[in-house]
Enzyme design. Structure first.
Site, PDB file in Angstrom:
ATOM      1  N   GLU A 286       6.195  60.315 -28.014  1.00  0.00           N
ATOM      2  CA  GLU A 286       5.290  60.756 -26.948  1.00  0.00           C
ATOM      3  C   GLU A 286       5.135  62.268 -26.862  1.00  0.00           C
ATOM      4  O   GLU A 286       5.115  62.826 -25.766  1.00  0.00           O
ATOM      5  CB  GLU A 286       5.804  60.208 -25.615  1.00  0.00           C
ATOM      6  N   HIS A 310       2.232  52.563 -24.636  1.00  0.00           N
ATOM      7  CA  HIS A 310       3.614  52.978 -24.377  1.00  0.00           C
ATOM      8  C   HIS A 310       3.748  54.502 -24.408  1.00  0.00           C
ATOM      9  O   HIS A 310       4.263  55.105 -23.461  1.00  0.00           O
ATOM     10  CB  HIS A 310       4.542  52.332 -25.419  1.00  0.00           C
ATOM     11  N   GLU A 311       3.257  55.105 -25.469  1.00  0.00           N
ATOM     12  CA  GLU A 311       3.390  56.566 -25.578  1.00  0.00           C
ATOM     13  C   GLU A 311       2.571  57.264 -24.499  1.00  0.00           C
ATOM     14  O   GLU A 311       2.983  58.291 -23.965  1.00  0.00           O
ATOM     15  CB  GLU A 311       2.997  57.045 -26.982  1.00  0.00           C
ATOM     16  N   HIS A 314       4.438  57.409 -21.271  1.00  0.00           N
ATOM     17  CA  HIS A 314       5.438  58.488 -21.241  1.00  0.00           C
ATOM     18  C   HIS A 314       4.852  59.801 -20.690  1.00  0.00           C
ATOM     19  O   HIS A 314       5.601  60.700 -20.325  1.00  0.00           O
ATOM     20  CB  HIS A 314       5.978  58.763 -22.641  1.00  0.00           C
ATOM     21  N   GLU A 333      12.640  55.259 -20.681  1.00  0.00           N
ATOM     22  CA  GLU A 333      12.092  54.113 -21.424  1.00  0.00           C
ATOM     23  C   GLU A 333      11.835  52.876 -20.577  1.00  0.00           C
ATOM     24  O   GLU A 333      10.850  52.170 -20.799  1.00  0.00           O
ATOM     25  CB  GLU A 333      12.989  53.768 -22.620  1.00  0.00           C
ATOM     26  N   ASP A 388      22.094  58.783 -30.331  1.00  0.00           N
ATOM     27  CA  ASP A 388      21.502  57.758 -31.184  1.00  0.00           C
ATOM     28  C   ASP A 388      22.398  56.520 -31.295  1.00  0.00           C
ATOM     29  O   ASP A 388      21.915  55.431 -31.567  1.00  0.00           O
ATOM     30  CB  ASP A 388      21.208  58.347 -32.567  1.00  0.00           C
ATOM     31  N   TYR A 396      15.172  49.982 -22.749  1.00  0.00           N
ATOM     32  CA  TYR A 396      13.777  49.559 -22.741  1.00  0.00           C
ATOM     33  C   TYR A 396      13.586  48.282 -21.912  1.00  0.00           C
ATOM     34  O   TYR A 396      12.893  48.282 -20.904  1.00  0.00           O
ATOM     35  CB  TYR A 396      13.283  49.285 -24.166  1.00  0.00           C
TER      36      TYR A 396
HETATM   37  N1  BES Z   1      10.540  58.023 -27.235  1.00  0.00           N
HETATM   38  C1  BES Z   1      10.565  56.848 -28.026  1.00  0.00           C
HETATM   39  C2  BES Z   1      11.079  57.059 -29.415  1.00  0.00           C
HETATM   40  C3  BES Z   1      12.475  57.638 -29.483  1.00  0.00           C
HETATM   41  C4  BES Z   1      13.462  57.251 -28.598  1.00  0.00           C
HETATM   42  C5  BES Z   1      12.782  58.550 -30.459  1.00  0.00           C
HETATM   43  C6  BES Z   1      14.733  57.815 -28.688  1.00  0.00           C
HETATM   44  C7  BES Z   1      14.043  59.094 -30.552  1.00  0.00           C
HETATM   45  C8  BES Z   1      15.028  58.733 -29.657  1.00  0.00           C
HETATM   46  C9  BES Z   1       9.179  56.202 -28.097  1.00  0.00           C
HETATM   47  O1  BES Z   1       8.458  56.323 -26.921  1.00  0.00           O
HETATM   48  C10 BES Z   1       9.351  54.733 -28.309  1.00  0.00           C
HETATM   49  O2  BES Z   1      10.025  54.128 -27.518  1.00  0.00           O
HETATM   50  N2  BES Z   1       8.747  54.168 -29.340  1.00  0.00           N
HETATM   51  C11 BES Z   1       8.773  52.754 -29.602  1.00  0.00           C
HETATM   52  C12 BES Z   1       7.450  52.168 -29.192  1.00  0.00           C
HETATM   53  C13 BES Z   1       7.491  50.740 -28.742  1.00  0.00           C
HETATM   54  C14 BES Z   1       8.456  50.502 -27.598  1.00  0.00           C
HETATM   55  C15 BES Z   1       6.100  50.287 -28.348  1.00  0.00           C
HETATM   56  C16 BES Z   1       9.022  52.592 -31.094  1.00  0.00           C
HETATM   57  O3  BES Z   1       9.150  53.602 -31.779  1.00  0.00           O
HETATM   58  O4  BES Z   1       9.128  51.488 -31.562  1.00  0.00           O
HETATM   59 ZN    ZN Z   2       9.324  55.132 -25.381  1.00  0.00          ZN
END
Ligand code: BES
Ligand code: ZN
Length: 616
Positions: A286, A310-311, A314, A333, A388, A396
Site C-alpha cells: 500500500e 485491500h491496498e 490501507h 491489516e 516477519d 488479517y
Molecule cells: N501490507 C501488506 C503487505 C505486507 C505486510 C508486506 C507485512 C510486508 C509485511 C499488504 O497490504 C497485504 O496485505 N497484501 C496482501 C493482499 C491480500 C490480503 C489481498 C498480499 O500481499 O497478499
Molecule cells: Zn494489507
C-alpha cells in the site's frame, strides 16, 4: 576535541533558544523493539533524498538529509542495514563524527551521529549494499517485456533501513522529497507525486507532502508507462502489460468512490497502481499514492481485484492511522481486510464478499495450525524477534472476524459511523491496540470490554466465533462431489472451460479435494475435465499444484516448476514448498528452489530458506 566544543556550545545555546517541543504523542507511545532510534530525544520530520540508481553495481548512492525535532539530543540515532556510510554533515556543511553500532541480527546497525542539542538538520552520504534487503534488482529476463532491467523496493516491515538510513519505526511520520537519477531508458516512481513519462535528462524530482511512516517510502525504476483510469486513478505497467492491467483494474475509480462513501474523503489525492514483475514478493503493498501490485492479480476476468480494494483500504487503515509498533500489526491489516470486503460488497455484491471471507477463513485455519501458538493472538509480543516471523493470516482474518463480530453486535450503521470517526479523529497518527480499545469502549460499546481479552489477547480461536459461509461455494462443493462420483463410475470426462466459474470458485473447488479420501485417479479425472495443470491463472495453479504435490500427482511437475521459477509471490511459494516438504519430496523442493531462488526477493528467500533448511 572539536566535537566537545560543539556540544558545549550547543547546550549553551539551547538554554536561550527555543527548541520545538517533541510531539505529545511520545508519552503514550508504545516501545518499538525493532528500532535503535531514541524518539524521546530526536524525531525526524522531513527527509530529503538525493540519489542515483546504479544498475551496473546494483547500488543506490547519494545522500539523505533530515530535519528533526531535537529534544536536548547529543546524538541522532538512525537504523541502518548493510549500508556504507561515507560522511555525515551538519547544517553548516561541517562534517560531524559518527559511528556504526554493533550488528544486530534483526535490527541491523545503529548509525550514531554526534549532534548538538541545537542541531535540527543532518545529512548522510551513503551507499547501499548490492544485496540490500529491501531492494530487488531484476535483469531484463526477469521482467514482463524482457527488454530492460527493473528495480523495486519493499519497505515493510523493517527493510527501509537497508536503502535509507532512517528512524525505521512506524511511530515516526515524515514528509519527504527526492531527486532520483536513473538510466535514461527507465522511469523512476515513488510513493509520492509521480511523473507520468520519461524525460531527457533521466533526473526526476518527487514530493510526498503528507507525513507517512518510513516503511511506506518506496521506489521502483523500470520501463513503465502510465494509463489513466479517471482523473485520480491510473495504472503504471511495462508496455506489454499495460493494456491488460488497465482493463483488469478498470474499476479503481469506482473503488475509491465506494471507499470514500464509507470512511471519508480519500486522503492522498492520487491513487495509482504500479504492476511489478512477477518476482514481487507480495500481492500488493500500500505505498501511498502508488500501490505496488503483483502481475499475478491480472487473471483476465477482474476476479482478483479485491487485492486493489485491500491496498486502497490501507489508505485509511495503515497509511492514515498507522500501527504504532509491529506488535499492533493487526490494527493495520484486520481493519483493512474488513474494509476491503465492504468495498467489494459495494462493487460486486454480497456473494463475492462472502467468497473472499470464506477463502480468508480457510487461510486462517491453516495459519492457526502452522504458526507458533504465541503468534495466534491479535496483539503479539515480538521482543527480540523479526516482525516477519509473526507474519500470518492471524492479523488479517482474525482481525477481520473481530471487527465483523462488532459490526454484527452493534449494527452496521452504528459501526460505520464509529469507524468513520475513528479514522478522521486519528488521521496522521499512530495507533496502539490499547488506544484502540479505549476508543472502542468510549465510542461504541458503552464501556463494555468483555470481548477484549478473548479476541485481542488470547491465543487460538475465540469462543463466540461465527464462521463465514458462501452460497456459491456450496454449489461448487456439490459439483466436485458429482465429478468425483462420475469419475469413479467411469463416466467419460467431458471438457469444461474454466471460464464457467470465477477464480475464487475454482480455488474453493480445488481446496475441497480431500487428500486423505481422494486419489490420484480422481485428480486425473478432474484434470481431464478442467485441464487445471495447464491453467494460466496463478490462483488456480497454486491451489492445484499444492494438491497435486501432496498427492504425488506428478503430471503437474513440469508446469509447477515453471510456476515456482517465474513467480516470487510468497503467498504462492509457501504452500507449494510446504506441500513438497510434507509429502517427502524435499529433494524435488530443493532442486526447484535452487533454480528459482535467484528470482525471489529477500523476504521470500528468507521464508523458504528457513522452511527447507536451505543454505546457499
Ligand atoms: N501490507 C501488506 C503487505 C505486507 C505486510 C508486506 C507485512 C510486508 C509485511 C499488504 O497490504 C497485504 O496485505 N497484501 C496482501 C493482499 C491480500 C490480503 C489481498 C498480499 O500481499 O497478499
Ligand atoms: Zn494489507
Amino acid at each position: 576535541m572539536k566535537n566537545l566544543v560543539y556540544i558545549a556550545l550547543g547546550t549553551a545555546l539551547t538554554a536561550v533558544s527555543c527548541n520545538k517541543q517533541i510531539s505529545s504523542t511520545t508519552e503514550t507511545e508504545a516501545k518499538d523493539n525493532q528500532t535503535f532510534a531514541d524518539l524521546d530525544k530526536a524525531r525526524i520530520k522531513h527527509l530529503s533524498l538525493d540519489i542515483e540508481t546504479d544498475f551496473d553495481t546494483h547500488q543506490i548512492k547519494g545522500s539523505a538529509a533530515y530535519t528533526f525535532e531535537n529534544n536536548q539530543a547529543k546524538q541522532l540515532i538512525l537504523d541502518t542495514e548493510k549500508l556504507t556510510i561515507d560522511s555525515v554533515l551538519l547544517a553548516n556543511g561541517q562534517k560531524t563524527t559518527y559511528r556504526l553500532g554493533e550488528k544486530d541480527s534483526i535490527k541491523g546497525q545503529a548509525l550514531i551521529i554526534d549532534v548538538t542539542p541545537n542541531d535540527t538538520i543532518v545529512k548522510v552520504f551513503y551507499k547501499t549494499s548490492p544485496d540490500a534487503n529491501a531492494l530487488q534488482w531484476l535483469n531484463p529476463q526477469q521482467t514482463h517485456d524482457k527488454k530492460h532491467p527493473f528495480l523495486l523496493s519493499q519497505g515493510q516491515a523493517i527493510l527501509t533501513r537497508s536503502w535509507i538510513p532512517i528512524q525505521d519505526t512506524p511511530s515516526v511520520r515524515l514528509t519527504y522529497d527526492a531527486k532520483v537519477k536513473t538510466p535514461k531508458d527507465l522511469l523512476p516512481l515513488m510513493s509520492a507525486i509521480n511523473p507520468k513519462e520519461k524525460n531527457f535528462e533521466g533526473v526526476y524530482t518527487f514530493k510526498m507532502p503528507q507525513p507517512i511512516a518510513p516503511y511506506l517510502i518506496a521506489l521502483a525504476v523500470g520501463d513503465v508507462q502510465y494509463q489513466p483510469i479517471d482523473n485520480r486513478t491510473g495504472v503504471y505497467a511495462e508496455p506489454g502489460l499495460l493494456k491488460a492491467a488497465a482493463w483488469e483494474f478498470a474499476d479503481m475509480g469506482k473503488m475509491v468512490t465506494a471507499a470514500e462513501k464509507l470512511y471519508g474523503k480519500y486522503p492522498w489525492e492520487q491513487f495509482d497502481v504500479l504492476v511489478l514483475p512477477p518476482s514481487f514478493p507480495f500481492g500488493g503493498m500500500e505505498n501511498p499514492r502508488l500501490t505496488f501490485a503483483t502481475p499475478t492479480a491480472i487473471v483476465g476476468d477482474r476476479s482478483m481485484t479485491n487485492l486493489i480494494a485491500h491496498e486502497l483500504a490501507h489508505s485509511w487503515s495503515g497509511n492514515l492511522v498507522t500501527n504504532s509498533t509491529w506488535d499492533d500489526f493487526w490494527v493495520n491489516e484486520g481493519f483493512t481486510v474488513y474494509f476491503e470486503r465492504r468495498i467489494m460488497e459495494e462493487l460486486e455484491g454480497k456473494d463475492y464478499a462472502d467468497m473472499i471471507s470464506v477463502i480468508g477463513f480457510q487461510d486462517l485455519e491453516t495459519s492457526m495450525k502452522n504458526i507458533p501458538e504465541k503468534y495466534t493472538s491479535l496483539k503479539v509480543n515480538m521482543k527480540g524477534a523479526n516482525p516477519d516471523d509473526a507474519f500470518s493470516d492471524v492479523p488479517y482474518d482474525k482481525g477481520y472476524l473481530f471487527l465483523k463480530m462488532l459490526e454484527d453486535k452493534y449494527g452496521r450503521e452504528k459501526f460505520d459511523k464509529f469507524l468513520n470517526q475513528y479514522f478522521s479523529s486519528h488521521a496522521f497518527q499512530t495507533m496502539t491496540t490499547e488506544k484502540f480499545v479505549d476508543y472502542l469502549k468510549a465510542n461504541l460499546t458503552n464501556g463494555d470490554d468483555s470481548f477484549v481479552q478473548e479476541w485481542i489477547y488470547n491465543t487460538g480461536w475465540p469462543k463466540d466465533l461465527k464462521k463465514p459461509t458462501s452460497k456459491l461455494f456450496d454449489l461448487t462443493e456439490a459439483q466436485l462431489q458429482q465429478d468425483i462420483t462420475n469419475g469413479r463410475n467411469k463416466v467419460a470426462p467431458k471438457k469444461v472451460a474454466i471460464s464457467t466459474k470465477s477464480t475464487n470458485e475454482w480455488v474453493h473447488f480445488i481446496r475441497q479435494i480431500d487428500t486423505t479420501k481422494n486419489t490420484k485417479e480422481d485428480l486425473a479425472y478432474l484434470d481431464a475435465i478442467y485441464d487445471f495443470t495447464n491453467s494460466k491463472n496463478p490462483e488456480i495453479e497454486c491451489a492445484w499444484f499444492e494438491k497435486a504435490f501432496l498427492m504425488h500427482y506428478d503430471k503437474v511437475n513440469t508446469n509447477a516448476k515453471e510456476f515456482l521459477v517465474n513467480v516470487g509471490r510468497r503467498k504462492f511459494l509457501e504452500p507449494l514448498y510446504l506441500a513438497l516438504k510434507e509429502s517427502n519430496q524435499l529433494d524435488l523442493a530443493k532442486n526447484i528452489y535452487k533454480d528459482a531462488r535467484p528470482n525471489y526477493h529477500f523476504v521470500a528467500r528468507q521464508t523458504i530458506d528457513t522452511m527447507l533448511n536451505y543454505k546457499p
